[in-house]
Design an enzyme around this catalytic site. Sequence first.
Site, mmCIF file in Angstrom:
data_model
loop_
_atom_site.group_PDB
_atom_site.id
_atom_site.type_symbol
_atom_site.label_atom_id
_atom_site.label_comp_id
_atom_site.label_asym_id
_atom_site.label_seq_id
_atom_site.Cartn_x
_atom_site.Cartn_y
_atom_site.Cartn_z
ATOM 1 C CD GLU A 244 30.687 17.108 -1.538
ATOM 2 O OE1 GLU A 244 31.405 16.165 -1.165
ATOM 3 O OE2 GLU A 244 30.735 18.236 -1.022
ATOM 4 C CB CYS A 278 31.130 8.413 -1.886
ATOM 5 S SG CYS A 278 30.438 9.217 -0.435
HETATM 6 P P1 NAD Z 1 26.954 9.228 -11.749
HETATM 7 O O1 NAD Z 1 28.066 10.208 -11.879
HETATM 8 O O2 NAD Z 1 26.805 8.201 -12.794
HETATM 9 O O3 NAD Z 1 25.542 9.969 -11.683
HETATM 10 C C1 NAD Z 1 25.237 10.971 -10.723
HETATM 11 C C2 NAD Z 1 24.171 11.892 -11.267
HETATM 12 O O4 NAD Z 1 24.674 12.513 -12.419
HETATM 13 C C3 NAD Z 1 22.861 11.221 -11.667
HETATM 14 O O5 NAD Z 1 21.791 11.948 -11.087
HETATM 15 C C4 NAD Z 1 22.808 11.353 -13.165
HETATM 16 O O6 NAD Z 1 21.528 11.688 -13.628
HETATM 17 C C5 NAD Z 1 23.723 12.509 -13.439
HETATM 18 N N1 NAD Z 1 24.419 12.385 -14.715
HETATM 19 C C6 NAD Z 1 24.901 11.264 -15.290
HETATM 20 N N2 NAD Z 1 25.491 11.555 -16.465
HETATM 21 C C7 NAD Z 1 25.375 12.892 -16.629
HETATM 22 C C8 NAD Z 1 25.803 13.814 -17.633
HETATM 23 N N3 NAD Z 1 26.453 13.403 -18.718
HETATM 24 N N4 NAD Z 1 25.526 15.120 -17.461
HETATM 25 C C9 NAD Z 1 24.871 15.552 -16.366
HETATM 26 N N5 NAD Z 1 24.457 14.732 -15.381
HETATM 27 C C10 NAD Z 1 24.704 13.424 -15.504
HETATM 28 O O7 NAD Z 1 27.136 8.591 -10.295
HETATM 29 P P2 NAD Z 1 26.305 7.425 -9.628
HETATM 30 O O8 NAD Z 1 26.637 6.132 -10.292
HETATM 31 O O9 NAD Z 1 24.888 7.817 -9.494
HETATM 32 O O10 NAD Z 1 26.935 7.442 -8.143
HETATM 33 C C11 NAD Z 1 28.098 6.782 -7.817
HETATM 34 C C12 NAD Z 1 29.276 7.719 -7.759
HETATM 35 O O11 NAD Z 1 28.977 8.811 -6.920
HETATM 36 C C13 NAD Z 1 30.501 7.060 -7.162
HETATM 37 O O12 NAD Z 1 31.634 7.462 -7.873
HETATM 38 C C14 NAD Z 1 30.550 7.640 -5.750
HETATM 39 O O13 NAD Z 1 31.807 7.651 -5.150
HETATM 40 C C15 NAD Z 1 30.028 9.006 -5.976
HETATM 41 N N6 NAD Z 1 29.488 9.538 -4.742
HETATM 42 C C16 NAD Z 1 30.125 10.574 -4.121
HETATM 43 C C17 NAD Z 1 29.642 11.053 -2.922
HETATM 44 C C18 NAD Z 1 30.295 12.189 -2.187
HETATM 45 O O14 NAD Z 1 29.667 12.728 -1.292
HETATM 46 N N7 NAD Z 1 31.507 12.576 -2.531
HETATM 47 C C19 NAD Z 1 28.502 10.487 -2.366
HETATM 48 C C20 NAD Z 1 27.892 9.436 -3.028
HETATM 49 C C21 NAD Z 1 28.379 8.977 -4.222
#
Ligand code: NAD
Length: 500
Positions: A244, A278
Amino acid sequence: MSLMENVAQNAPVGRGSNPRLSREFDVLSGDGAVEQLSSLLATMKAAQRKSGSPDYDTRMVHLGKLERAVIARKHDIAKAVGMDFGGRSKHESLVAEVMIVVNAIKYAREHLHEWMETEPREVSWMFMPGRAEVIMQPLGVVGIISPWNYPVQLALGPLVGALAAGNRAILKPSELVPDTADLLKKMLSETFAPDHVFVVTGGVDVSEALSQLPLDHLVFTGSTRVGKIIMRAAAEHLTPVTLELGGKSPAIVGEGFSIAQAAQKIMMGKCFNAGQTCIAPDYVMVPKGRADAFVEECRAAFATMYPRIETNPDYTAIINDRQYARLQQALDDARQRGAKIIELNPLKEHLDPNARKLAPQLVLHAKDDSVLMQEEIFGPILPIRTYETLDEAIAYVNDHPRPLALYFFEHDQKRIDQVLRETVSGGVSINETMMHIAQDDLPFGGVGASGMGAYHAREGFETFTKKKPVFYQSRINGSSLLKPPYGAKIDFALKLLLGK
Ligand code: NAD
């Protein structure tokens, strides 16, 4: 004591919380995390094998427990998320973190019986009187890695589907929302046995470790950049993933549509959670010659919803200094490239950057190569583009990665059909922003760069279910026809079926 022994000795299935187990995970990091999580996963898988597929009544109990826990903690949830954001509207939290999850649970409970039913399938005359059906089987243990922006909804939403489908789950909330992560850990450890639902907290290394496990399914919600890393890690064990992700979701205002109404809806979507959503409208395309009118309507709509900013409890802060600086840099970049930036600030308040309340910024003439038009904005900044023909607006959308959401403001059904037919996006709201996510009977998920797979609704149940096809051979059957030595009988049958 090893983690596995700890789970086994302290918390048999159904007995509830195990604070020692949770504490053990507080010190998770690096390689140790992989080992300990592997041990937890092994324990959960063993418990799953022992208990088998939970029946309808058991799943209803699980969902009911989750529903009661969320409702009982609704104010704690709003408080924890508020602490993590340094100012998150309580009402936004009650709607987006609590209500959406509770509605999803109620909907799942209402439909669980029908979802779990075995589906009889057709059998061709050749295989009669054999019988075919699809049975619904839990996948096993599901991993859920969630982001910071809706930290409860995006952790518990997938859990609803996973539990409805009869699975166990390991959750890893974002490290950027520590209060909420702790609350989720406490709430779920009080609600479920640790070999049923377990919350691990910690840094990115713990998320990485979770993504490297041989899980039965992994749901990742977060950025497209990290989504790629997750998919690479999951590929090692061929763990199926639901991704997602994010992206730039366009809003298109149709030629005949009221600019005032469109501005109200778009500002509502852009300002909810201060644009840190998002599916927030990322940028808008209005008919040529209407940009200035649109700016004025946005100004009026914002002032009505938020007469003041800094001390307004309804207006959410930017989550942290890093995100605040990122948004300021994107504005600077646009400004340097000649964009015109209009701040919406009804009282012309001087906003303290330390409070991180960012007034909405409308951006005219943003260049295509500017950060604002290249990257997901994820904040209260709205680039406004103009278009001459609908074809041109559609082409702009199609020239970019497939968005998570698309919004079209239009009453003419032919034009609506054209946009629906000619663009591909994760979801759509017509004459509205964001509300498709709140429809319990609609699946939610991206496409292309905005993600893969879906949850919510029946699709959520199916994401976490092995739909297992089964063929029952009857005692009397014609299968001998299909085995060698082939002879006249099969030649006759083939002639009947395929012709000479
Ligand atoms: P992010 O990708 O930085 O982090 C999300 C999660 O991934 C965190 O829990 C983090 O611990 C983990 N993570 C980070 N780096 C990692 C790695 N190298 N390996 C494994 N896990 C890792 O995202 P964010 O800043 O927390 O959230 C914002 C983003 O999420 C935006 O792009 C937004 O559009 C997206 N988002 C999508 C939805 C959806 O339903 N499609 C909903 C909410 C947010």
